[in-house]
Design a protein around this motif. Structure first.
Motif, PDB file in Angstrom:
ATOM      1  N   HIS A   1       0.833  -1.199   0.000  1.00  0.00           N
ATOM      2  CA  HIS A   1       0.000   0.000   0.000  1.00  0.00           C
ATOM      3  C   HIS A   1       0.873   1.257   0.000  1.00  0.00           C
ATOM      4  CE1 HIS A   1      -3.251   2.730   0.859  1.00  0.00           C
ATOM      5  NE2 HIS A   1      -2.765   3.040   2.052  1.00  0.00           N
TER       6      HIS A   1
ATOM      7  N   ASN B   1      -7.265  -0.035  -3.036  1.00  0.00           N
ATOM      8  CA  ASN B   1      -7.529  -1.461  -2.881  1.00  0.00           C
ATOM      9  C   ASN B   1      -6.485  -2.101  -1.972  1.00  0.00           C
ATOM     10  OD1 ASN B   1      -9.025  -3.945  -3.664  1.00  0.00           O
ATOM     11  ND2 ASN B   1      -7.019  -4.487  -4.449  1.00  0.00           N
TER      12      ASN B   1
ATOM     13  N   ILE C   1     -12.659  -7.924   1.673  1.00  0.00           N
ATOM     14  CA  ILE C   1     -12.578  -7.574   0.253  1.00  0.00           C
ATOM     15  C   ILE C   1     -11.624  -8.473  -0.516  1.00  0.00           C
ATOM     16  CG2 ILE C   1     -13.186  -5.176   0.731  1.00  0.00           C
ATOM     17  CD1 ILE C   1     -10.283  -4.424   0.073  1.00  0.00           C
ATOM     18  N   GLU C   2     -10.947  -9.393   0.165  1.00  0.00           N
ATOM     19  CA  GLU C   2     -10.042 -10.314  -0.517  1.00  0.00           C
ATOM     20  C   GLU C   2     -10.841 -11.320  -1.334  1.00  0.00           C
ATOM     21  OE1 GLU C   2      -7.197 -12.173   2.054  1.00  0.00           O
ATOM     22  OE2 GLU C   2      -6.932 -10.329   3.208  1.00  0.00           O
ATOM     23  N   ASP C   3     -10.263 -11.760  -2.439  1.00  0.00           N
ATOM     24  CA  ASP C   3     -10.892 -12.805  -3.232  1.00  0.00           C
ATOM     25  C   ASP C   3     -11.052 -14.055  -2.385  1.00  0.00           C
ATOM     26  OD1 ASP C   3     -11.074 -11.272  -5.521  1.00  0.00           O
ATOM     27  OD2 ASP C   3      -9.155 -11.969  -6.319  1.00  0.00           O
TER      28      ASP C   3
ATOM     29  N   GLY D   1      -7.196  -1.172   1.587  1.00  0.00           N
ATOM     30  CA  GLY D   1      -8.314  -1.916   2.141  1.00  0.00           C
ATOM     31  C   GLY D   1      -7.918  -3.296   2.609  1.00  0.00           C
ATOM     32  N   LEU D   2      -6.965  -3.897   1.944  1.00  0.00           N
ATOM     33  CA  LEU D   2      -6.527  -5.241   2.326  1.00  0.00           C
ATOM     34  C   LEU D   2      -5.799  -5.261   3.672  1.00  0.00           C
ATOM     35  CD1 LEU D   2      -5.255  -6.596  -1.099  1.00  0.00           C
ATOM     36  CD2 LEU D   2      -7.374  -7.195   0.086  1.00  0.00           C
TER      37      LEU D   2
ATOM     38  N   ALA E   1      -6.968   4.178  -7.381  1.00  0.00           N
ATOM     39  CA  ALA E   1      -7.869   3.048  -7.105  1.00  0.00           C
ATOM     40  C   ALA E   1      -7.071   1.804  -6.713  1.00  0.00           C
ATOM     41  CB  ALA E   1      -8.738   2.767  -8.331  1.00  0.00           C
ATOM     42  N   TRP E   2      -5.986   1.565  -7.384  1.00  0.00           N
ATOM     43  CA  TRP E   2      -5.099   0.428  -7.102  1.00  0.00           C
ATOM     44  C   TRP E   2      -4.519   0.541  -5.691  1.00  0.00           C
ATOM     45  CZ3 TRP E   2       0.586   0.142  -8.493  1.00  0.00           C
ATOM     46  CH2 TRP E   2       1.053  -1.178  -8.567  1.00  0.00           C
TER      47      TRP E   2
END
Length: 161
Positions: free
Chosen positions: A80, A136, A146-148, A139-140, A132-133
């Motif tokens: 991040h 994201n 929000i993780e896959d 947020g992780l 945006a990247w």
């Protein structure tokens, strides 16, 4: 309010600014560098770049708050941080190009204004994407939902279906 809270508040300004500047830049290009629209786009780009700088600076304090928390991930935080620094530099480039377009519009240099607006639009597209990247990745750090593949959790409320 702690440093992490301040960072979470501030980081929305550069993200919103980068995305808000896109239609302004497109409109300024469509209007062939009309001064008022060009100035508005430049102002938004400069505010977004300033916001990115403040977000990066407040991120240092936020890191100190988050590190001792359970579930903290050093690799996520580092990713991040790296993305945030890239977002800052791309945002600054867009802001400088926006100011160049505004200066050219002020001087009545229509062709130069158009070229600078096109460059500012390209840089701002990059800034918006990197913002945006970066968001994201942020947020992780503390939002595993929000993780896959994150499991869906029950709200504890009865289903209305």
């Amino acid at each position: 309010m702690n440093a992490a809270h301040l960072h979470l508040i501030v980081l929305h300004f550069p993200i919103a600014g980068a995305f808000l500047a896109l239609p302004l830049l497109a409109l300024a290009l469509w209007r062939r560098g009309e001064a008022g629209t060009t100035y508005a786009a430049a102002i938004v780009l400069v505010i977004a770049a300033a916001g990115a700088l403040v977000a990066v600076e407040t991120g240092e304090g936020a890191e100190e708050v988050v590190e001792p928390l359970a579930g903290f991930s050093e690799p996520d935080l580092h990713e991040h941080e790296e993305r945030g620094e890239l977002a800052l530099w791309v945002s600054i480039a867009a802001g400088v190009l926006g100011l160049g377009a505004a200066g050219a519009a002020w001087a009545g240099r229509t062709r130069l204004t158009t070229v600078a607006l096109g460059a500012a639009l390209a840089a701002d597209l990059g800034a918006a994407g990197v913002m945006a990247w970066t968001a994201n990745a942020g947020g992780l750090i503390r939002h595993p939902e929000i993780e896959d593949g994150a499991p869906a959790r029950s709200t504890g409320r009865p289903s209305t279906e």
